[in-house]
Scaffold this motif. Structure first.
Motif, short mmCIF file in Angstrom:
data_model
loop_
_atom_site.label_atom_id
_atom_site.label_comp_id
_atom_site.label_asym_id
_atom_site.label_seq_id
_atom_site.Cartn_x
_atom_site.Cartn_y
_atom_site.Cartn_z
N THR A 8 20.17 -26.77 44.96
CA THR A 8 18.76 -26.95 44.60
C THR A 8 18.63 -27.53 43.19
O THR A 8 17.75 -28.35 42.93
CB THR A 8 18.02 -25.60 44.69
N TYR A 50 14.07 -29.56 34.49
CA TYR A 50 13.55 -28.51 35.38
C TYR A 50 12.41 -27.71 34.76
O TYR A 50 11.88 -26.81 35.40
CB TYR A 50 14.68 -27.59 35.84
N ARG A 104 9.76 -29.50 33.77
CA ARG A 104 8.66 -30.44 34.01
C ARG A 104 7.91 -30.08 35.29
O ARG A 104 8.48 -29.45 36.19
CB ARG A 104 9.20 -31.86 34.12
N PRO A 105 6.66 -30.53 35.40
CA PRO A 105 5.91 -30.32 36.65
C PRO A 105 6.68 -30.94 37.83
O PRO A 105 7.33 -31.98 37.69
CB PRO A 105 4.60 -31.06 36.40
N GLY A 106 6.61 -30.28 38.97
CA GLY A 106 7.29 -30.77 40.16
C GLY A 106 8.73 -30.31 40.26
O GLY A 106 9.45 -30.69 41.19
N SER A 107 9.17 -29.49 39.33
CA SER A 107 10.54 -28.98 39.33
C SER A 107 10.77 -28.06 40.53
O SER A 107 9.86 -27.38 40.98
CB SER A 107 10.78 -28.18 38.03
N PRO A 108 12.01 -28.00 41.03
CA PRO A 108 12.31 -27.05 42.11
C PRO A 108 12.35 -25.60 41.62
O PRO A 108 12.39 -24.69 42.44
CB PRO A 108 13.69 -27.49 42.60
N THR A 166 7.60 -21.62 38.17
CA THR A 166 7.13 -21.19 36.85
C THR A 166 7.01 -19.68 36.85
O THR A 166 6.49 -19.09 37.80
CB THR A 166 5.76 -21.81 36.54
#
Length: 116
Positions: A60, A95, A97-101, A104
């Protein structure tokens, strides 16, 4: 972006040696910092790194090394390290950043000491 410890290979053996304490950690892919995280109130460095190691083993995320430090104010320290990363690199680690797998962390209290 400095987190106190030296970079260690991201292996189960090395993660087992990490203490059950609060803190911050950085994940690295070679020489590039790809994630900075903190321990939520109900998790330790050891537990967080073990969870991220499983994600790495699944493919991942791509991580080769990690570094860590203990602190009684992990959320605050994470913000400091991320601010330094943004200042130095002009952007957040991959990881973070927005859109990270990576999800948050949405916990409310992670610092043991209130800011003064």
């Amino acid at each position: 972006m400095r987190v106190a410890s030296l970079r260690c290979r991201f292996t189960a053996e090395r993660v087992r040696q990490i203490p059950d304490l609060q803190g911050v950690f950085a994940l690295w892919d070679g020489r590039q910092c790809v994630y900075v995280g903190h321990t939520p109130w109900n998790r330790s460095l050891h537990q967080c790194l073990r969870e991220h190691l499983a994600l790495s083993d699944e493919g991942t995320i791509r991580v080769s090394h990690f570094s860590w430090e203990t602190t009684s104010t992990p959320k605050t320290r994470e913000r400091q390290v991320l601010a330094r990363a943004r200042e130095k690199l002009g952007k957040l680690p991959l990881y973070n950043r927005p859109g990270s797998p990576l999800p948050t962390i949405k916990s409310s209290i992670t610092d043991l000491r209130a800011p003064r």
